[in-house]
Design a protein around this motif. Structure first.
Motif, PDB file in Angstrom:
ATOM      1  N   GLY A 132       0.791  -1.227   0.000  1.00  0.00           N
ATOM      2  CA  GLY A 132       0.000   0.000   0.000  1.00  0.00           C
ATOM      3  C   GLY A 132       0.817   1.268   0.000  1.00  0.00           C
ATOM      4  O   GLY A 132       0.288   2.357  -0.239  1.00  0.00           O
ATOM      5  N   VAL A 133       2.110   1.168   0.263  1.00  0.00           N
ATOM      6  CA  VAL A 133       2.995   2.333   0.192  1.00  0.00           C
ATOM      7  C   VAL A 133       3.866   2.263  -1.068  1.00  0.00           C
ATOM      8  O   VAL A 133       4.026   3.253  -1.776  1.00  0.00           O
ATOM      9  N   ALA A 134       4.404   1.089  -1.368  1.00  0.00           N
ATOM     10  CA  ALA A 134       5.269   0.938  -2.545  1.00  0.00           C
ATOM     11  C   ALA A 134       4.481   1.157  -3.839  1.00  0.00           C
ATOM     12  O   ALA A 134       5.010   1.732  -4.795  1.00  0.00           O
ATOM     13  N   GLY A 135       3.224   0.714  -3.877  1.00  0.00           N
ATOM     14  CA  GLY A 135       2.399   0.885  -5.074  1.00  0.00           C
ATOM     15  C   GLY A 135       2.171   2.346  -5.425  1.00  0.00           C
ATOM     16  O   GLY A 135       2.444   2.761  -6.561  1.00  0.00           O
ATOM     17  N   PRO A 136       1.678   3.146  -4.484  1.00  0.00           N
ATOM     18  CA  PRO A 136       1.513   4.566  -4.782  1.00  0.00           C
ATOM     19  C   PRO A 136       2.833   5.255  -5.150  1.00  0.00           C
ATOM     20  O   PRO A 136       2.862   6.109  -6.041  1.00  0.00           O
ATOM     21  N   LEU A 137       3.900   4.868  -4.478  1.00  0.00           N
ATOM     22  CA  LEU A 137       5.206   5.443  -4.797  1.00  0.00           C
ATOM     23  C   LEU A 137       5.593   5.113  -6.238  1.00  0.00           C
ATOM     24  O   LEU A 137       6.032   5.987  -6.998  1.00  0.00           O
ATOM     25  N   ALA A 138       5.407   3.852  -6.650  1.00  0.00           N
ATOM     26  CA  ALA A 138       5.713   3.454  -8.021  1.00  0.00           C
ATOM     27  C   ALA A 138       4.831   4.201  -9.025  1.00  0.00           C
ATOM     28  O   ALA A 138       5.309   4.646 -10.085  1.00  0.00           O
ATOM     29  N   LEU A 139       3.548   4.369  -8.692  1.00  0.00           N
ATOM     30  CA  LEU A 139       2.648   5.122  -9.567  1.00  0.00           C
ATOM     31  C   LEU A 139       3.107   6.571  -9.722  1.00  0.00           C
ATOM     32  O   LEU A 139       3.107   7.114 -10.828  1.00  0.00           O
TER      33      LEU A 139
END
Length: 194
Positions: A132-139
């Protein structure tokens, strides 16, 4: 009033739906054209933030879930998130949102499905919190460029808090961080092919 530890505060502030709201708000502020209007921003907040967050109060009152404690809360949170992501995709297609917004919905859907597959299907625990943190960061890196890497310390804080509280191992955190990157790559590929 009960004092909340720093670790617990980090885990509350960085819940996946909270990070989704922050990501959507950053994108709306910096690249609001990718939403195709404020109504699509509001819909994204509803599907990616509000619906997944409902798992926490619902778990306390739903028969069959309230007796399951933290594991039930975690399971319901994953299910509510995936339900929100599916509903979001249906909305995105019906509303013909711009491609950048569709990418966001697809990345969330694929991430949620991968977390569900690993945790429930394969019984390999992957950190939904790290996802839930790595995904938004990657986006954000994908849509705004490398300047978005300013968010890496947030992911570091999640690792620290999760390890300190004994919620996850290094392996679970790393796997949880890799799944949304794979999901984003799948979403990009999907959009290029279709």
């Amino acid at each position: 009033m009960r004092k909340i530890s720093a670790e617990k505060a980090v885990r509350i502030i960085t819940l996946a739906p909270v990070m989704a709201f922050l990501t959507l708000s950053i994108l709306f502020g910096v690249r609001n054209g990718m939403f195709g209007g404020g109504a699509n921003y509001a819909a994204a907040v509803f599907f990616l933030t509000v619906l997944p967050l409902l798992a926490y109060p619902l778990q306390k009152v739903l028969p069959g879930w309230k007796e399951k404690g933290r594991s039930g809360q975690r399971s319901l949170a994953i299910l509510m998130a995936v339900a929100g992501y599916i509903a979001g995709i249906l909305y995105a297609v019906a509303a013909a949102v711009p491609e950048g917004m569709l990418l966001v919905y697809l990345a969330y859907l694929f991430s949620g499905c991968l977390i569900l597959l690993f945790n429930k299907g394969l019984k390999i625990k992957a950190s939904g919190h790290a996802c839930g943190v790595a995904g938004p960061l990657a986006l954000l890196v994908c849509l705004l460029g490398p300047a978005a890497l300013f968010g890496l310390p947030v992911l570091g804080a999640v690792y620290w808090a999760s390890l300190r509280m004994g919620r996850h191992t290094w392996k679970e955190l790393i796997l949880g961080s890799m799944l949304p990157i794979a999901a984003l790559l799948l979403a990009v590929l999907f959009l290029r092919l279709f």
